[in-house]
Scaffold this motif. Structure first.
Motif, mmCIF file in Angstrom:
data_model
loop_
_atom_site.group_PDB
_atom_site.id
_atom_site.type_symbol
_atom_site.label_atom_id
_atom_site.label_comp_id
_atom_site.label_asym_id
_atom_site.label_seq_id
_atom_site.Cartn_x
_atom_site.Cartn_y
_atom_site.Cartn_z
ATOM 1 N N ASN B 675 0.834 -1.264 0.092
ATOM 2 C CA ASN B 675 0.116 0.203 0.160
ATOM 3 C C ASN B 675 0.973 1.343 0.040
ATOM 4 O O ASN B 675 0.241 2.294 -0.359
ATOM 5 C CB ASN B 675 -1.164 0.048 1.234
ATOM 6 N N MET B 677 3.851 1.377 -2.006
ATOM 7 C CA MET B 677 4.623 1.369 -3.289
ATOM 8 C C MET B 677 4.048 2.196 -4.161
ATOM 9 O O MET B 677 2.871 1.926 -4.667
ATOM 10 C CB MET B 677 4.498 -0.106 -3.755
ATOM 11 N N PRO B 678 4.976 2.940 -4.756
ATOM 12 C CA PRO B 678 4.614 3.842 -5.814
ATOM 13 C C PRO B 678 4.625 3.333 -7.148
ATOM 14 O O PRO B 678 5.423 2.072 -7.287
ATOM 15 C CB PRO B 678 5.875 4.734 -5.720
ATOM 16 N N GLU B 679 4.014 3.739 -8.096
ATOM 17 C CA GLU B 679 4.058 3.175 -9.523
ATOM 18 C C GLU B 679 5.550 3.435 -9.858
ATOM 19 O O GLU B 679 5.949 4.466 -9.502
ATOM 20 C CB GLU B 679 3.363 4.006 -10.337
ATOM 21 N N VAL B 680 6.269 2.489 -10.621
ATOM 22 C CA VAL B 680 7.501 2.963 -10.913
ATOM 23 C C VAL B 680 7.592 2.837 -12.599
ATOM 24 O O VAL B 680 7.020 1.609 -13.338
ATOM 25 C CB VAL B 680 8.700 1.770 -10.386
#
Ligand code: FES
Ligand code: FES
Lengths: 159, 731
Positions: B675, B677-680
């Motif tokens: 929850n 975790m960024p978009e990479v």
């Protein structure tokens, strides 16, 4: 003596009732797919299903389980490794070291049991397993893909 | 040099252990218990001779590629197999892999080179000789076919494991000629393909080791079972440098399953029992008396004092000097000064440390997850008190490494010391998470004071970086130091090489006042670039702000001589849309770095709400590793390195009290979850001509890019990690 139903098999196991399910699985039954990492219910590596719901086996003494309850481990998730999550995980190359993955998959499977097409927010709320390798973004995509695979399969079954 | 000595290493003696517990249950674990065994990482079980050290081809055209480095999640197993297969011209769909043992490597004059898996070296450190290995095998296979047909080799072509005699159209396959090829002498010289002709290198092929990880079949060290095996749980003195005084084994000797309670070295005690749970339960009940030793008063505060003193001390090692920084700073129109701090951290691999050992008077075998099989063998032999030729290590799949399982084999030594007290019985030692947390080899602690000077145009004229803190090499490998200097401390700040600074600063001084507290440091994913990039990239942002300049423009002016670093920085800025406004409430930060020979950059997008809650929305990341062997695995590594680096930024901290680490488990040493975790967005932009690392470099840019974005969002400059200790509400 504990009487447990694991992956569809009724078993009588000679074990002290205070032993956590995790260690009965791993040491008495040789089901080592369920992993030990924290032992305090925080990381999710030991996630299995009890009656379809995700539980953390490292803090669940076997004495708390009834013979009528269905326990499912990663080894029993599917007969041949083709659960939609397993298909999706293979398609997307999700695992890195793989140690957290049985628990991750079992958490995701429990989520899909109760919610066949989860949103990102549902995933955030329910899949709270630690992965030190950092597979989260593929895990998320894998859950969405598995939901699609599942939908496709049930459509085919209906028609 | 190819070795013509015929060593029968394809003979595999496996014992199969089947645990049966009621109808429908059976689990087979394949364990090589023979001295000549080669542990199959795939499922090869052929008896055919090898073509050469790297390649075995079975009659059914299955290709077994030998992999010397350890797979621990980073994908090196697949990448290295791609390198060999590219030159071998084999059918990729028939490729399997296996690990040769470290003992075999020694016996064969280290024909497989180094087994060390660290420093992002897996591929860049061995690409040349593994590709040669594939090319040599290919030539031998073609020669065998040509001999059988009695035609010149030059008339034969090869593709996908099929050899064709072009003039006649006759074909044969690798499997058919492999036995004959094995009898031939290898060619002295082979030519490697031009990178533009690569067909497999550069392809996003799938990993070779995924399927068993989805069903629970993959065996990790912690999962090993052997006939007659006992299990051990251990506790070492929690105070660094302390010793075991005594323990009262009468209290636990009669507990269920307990077989023995043993002293392990001079600082630990272990309970050996039938099951590990029994061993651990008895260990928890065991009264133990420790001699806490000389470090019992060491605390985070006392270490802080050492480091503060180092910030001001007269003497320091110089890592990078150009021009006269002192003079430039004195003459600067404006100077900026800031002090940063970076804490101790544990590796916290998901699989705790473990090893299984069996010792007799004339032999010692060890099965363990290790990043360096040869170092594990050395450690085993030392602990066993046996010549290395009488010992063997079988590498088992690792549940994470990150540096913990490479330079340190304390768990192997302990397992052997325990097994020695039960001759002939295999004993599996598994650490609890608590033991793992308290007996790490920690990411070292440092502080840094940076002073920068600007001229009237707002350009950087001088920079002084004083690092104070711990050296890894002084503790782990003093032999790698030069005249007492640990150049590794300067990762990312050096004048040239794999870890060169990405800027040209007219007057620069980078120094290290070495201060070594008695907490054991170790290599870690990225290690010193993690904090050095935070120090430098945050401070460059501070300078840009002080100069009233855009952080991208300010950096660009310093990067004219660093075109590859500039290219990755430009790539992230462009993809993130740096020149356009971010969505409302979202702020951006940049970072750039050269590490492990790769050029990496990141642009983070974050928001901070009124309650001070941080959300990292997206990180655009670019990497130029020279050559990209498997782009989809590079993406996975970039994402993974961000999880490790952002977990460190958000939560990672081991504090010291009474000479011990205060943290015990993942409840007080948290790791980020899905929850957070960024978009990479990964940009892989290999520019060719060099081989850079993959597993580690990008970890360096995640944290500083986020910190710079937080500054943009809140006006707060954070100079302490982890963020859990800081209130992010706007000033
Ligand atoms: S091992 Fe059970 S939650 Fe971590
Ligand atoms: S894949 Fe290694 S910890 Fe998750």
């Amino acid at each position: 003596m504990a009487k447990l139903k694991i992956n569809g098999n009724m078993l009588e196991i000679d074990v002290d009732g205070t032993t956590p399910l995790l260690w009965v699985l791993r040491e008495q039954l040789g089901l080592t797919g369920t992993k030990y990492s924290c032992g305090i219910g925080v990381c999710g590596s030991c996630t299995v299903h009890v009656d379809g719901e995700a539980v953390r086996a490292c803090i669940l003494p076997v004495s708390a389980l009834k013979p009528s309850q269905e326990i499912t481990t990663i080894e029993g998730l599917s007969a041949d490794g083709t659960h939609p999550l397993q298909q999706a995980w293979e398609e997307l190359d999700v695992p890195q070291c793989g140690y957290c993955q049985p628990g991750m998959i079992m958490s995701a499977a429990a989520l899909l049991n109760e919610n066949p097409s989860p949103s990102d927010a549902d995933i955030d709320a329910k899949v709270n397993n630690i992965c030190r390798c950092g597979t989260f973004n593929r895990v998320r995509r894998g859950i969405h893909l598995a939901a699609q695979i599942h939908k496709g399969a049930s459509k085919r079954e209906r028609s | 040099m190819m070795n013509r000595e015929r060593v029968d290493i394809s003979r595999r003696d496996f014992l199969i252990r089947t645990t049966t517990a009621g109808a429908g249950f059976s689990l087979g674990l394949y364990l090589p218990l023979s001295s000549a065994g080669v542990l199959a990482a795939g499922s090869g079980s052929s008896a055919v001779p090898e073509v050469n050290a790297w390649v075995v081809i079975e009659p059914d055209d299955t290709v077994i590629i030998r992999i010397a480095r350890s797979e621990m999640g980073q994908g090196t197993l697949t990448g290295l197999a791609q390198l060999v297969a590219e030159e071998l011209e084999c059918d990729w769909s028939r490729v399997k892999t296996e690990y040769p043992t470290p003992g075999q490597n020694l016996a064969r004059g280290r024909v497989w080179g180094s087994f060390a898996t660290g420093g992002s070296q897996g591929i860049r450190g061995s690409h040349l000789y593994v590709r040669k290995g594939g090319a040599v095998a290919r030539e031998m296979l073609i020669e065998a076919a040509a001999e059988a047909w009695d035609v010149p080799m030059e008339e034969c072509r090869v593709a996908e494991s099929v050899i064709t005699h072009t003039p006649t159209g006759r074909t044969t396959s690798y499997g058919k000629v492999a036995a004959a090829a094995a009898e031939l002498f290898p060619p002295e010289q082979v030519e490697l393909k031009n990178p533009k002709d690569w067909r497999l290198i550069g392809q996003p092929v799938k990993r070779l080791d995924t399927v068993d990880k989805l069903t629970g079949k993959q065996v990790f060290g912690a999962d090993l079972q052997m006939p007659g095996m006992l299990n051990a749980a251990i506790r070492a003195c929690p105070t660094f440098g302390g010793r075991l005084k005594s323990f009262d084994q009468a209290k636990v000797r009669k507990m269920p399953g307990v077989r023995q309670v043993v002293r392990v070295g001079d600082d630990a005690v272990a309970v050996v029992a039938e099951t590990w749970w029994q061993a651990k339960t008895a260990l928890d009940a065991l009264p133990i008396d420790w001699d806490r030793g000389p470090n019992a008063a060491v605390s985070t505060a006392s270490i802080e004092q050492m480091l503060d003193e180092g910030l001001d001390s007269e003497d320091a090692f110089v890592g990078n000097r150009s021009g006269d920084a002192g003079k430039a700073l004195r003459g600067a129109v404006k100077t900026v000064e800031a002090t940063y701090r970076y804490p101790y951290q544990n590796h916290a691999t998901m699989e705790p440390m473990n090893a299984t050992a069996r010792w007799t008077e004339d032999r010692c075998d060890v099965w363990c997850p290790t990043q360096n099989g040869e170092a594990a063998l050395q450690a085993a032999a030392e602990a066993a008190g046996l010549p290395i030729g009488k010992c063997e290590v079988y590498k088992i799949h690792l549940g994470g490494g990150f540096g913990r399982r490479g330079a340190f084999h304390d768990f192997v030594q302990q397992a052997v010391l325990i097994a020695k007290q039960l001759p002939g019985t295999p004993v599996k030692l598994l650490w609890t998470r608590e033991e793992d947390m308290q007996h790490g080899h920690y990411h070292p602690i440092t502080k840094a004071r940076l002073v920068g000077g600007l001229d009237e145009k707002g350009d950087l004229v001088g920079l002084h970086v004083r690092i104070s803190g711990q050296s890894i090499l002084a503790s782990v490998n003093p032999g790698w130091m030069s005249n007492g200097v640990d150049m590794f401390t300067f990762q990312g700040l050096l004048p040239d090489g794999d870890h060169a600074i990405s800027y040209t600063v007219p007057n620069l001084l980078v120094e290290h006042a070495m201060r070594n507290p008695p907490v054991p440091p170790g290599f870690w994913r990225g290690v010193n670039i993690n904090q050095n990039a935070i120090y430098l990239e945050s401070f460059i942002d501070e300078l840009a702000h002080a100069a009233g300049k855009d952080p991208l423009a300010f950096r660009r002016r310093l990067m004219a001589n660093h075109p590859k670093s500039l290219a990755v920085l430009n790539a992230v800025a462009e993809k993130a849309g740096w020149d356009k406004p971010a969505p409302a409430g979202v702020y951006r930060g940049l970072a750039v770095c050269k590490a492990f020979a790769s050029h990496v950059a990141a642009c983070a997008e974050v928001s901070v709400d009124d309650g001070g809650r941080l959300k990292i929305h997206r990180i655009v990341a670019a990497t130029d590793p020279g050559y990209a062997v498997n782009p989809q695995q590079i993406e996975a590594q970039v994402e993974g390195s961000f999880v490790y680096g952002l977990s460190a930024l958000l939560y990672g901290e081991c504090t010291i009290r009474d000479g011990s680490v205060e943290q015990r488990n993942f409840n007080d040493y948290p790791s980020m979850l899905i929850n957070e975790m960024p978009e990479v967005d990964v940009i892989v932009m290999p520019s060719g001509g060099f081989w850079g690392g993959i597993g580690e470099p990008t970890i360096a840019v995640a944290a500083p890019a986020v910190l710079n974005a937080i500054f943009a969002a809140t006006g707060k400059r954070i100079r302490q990690c982890p963020l859990k200790n800081t209130d992010l509400r706007s000033a």
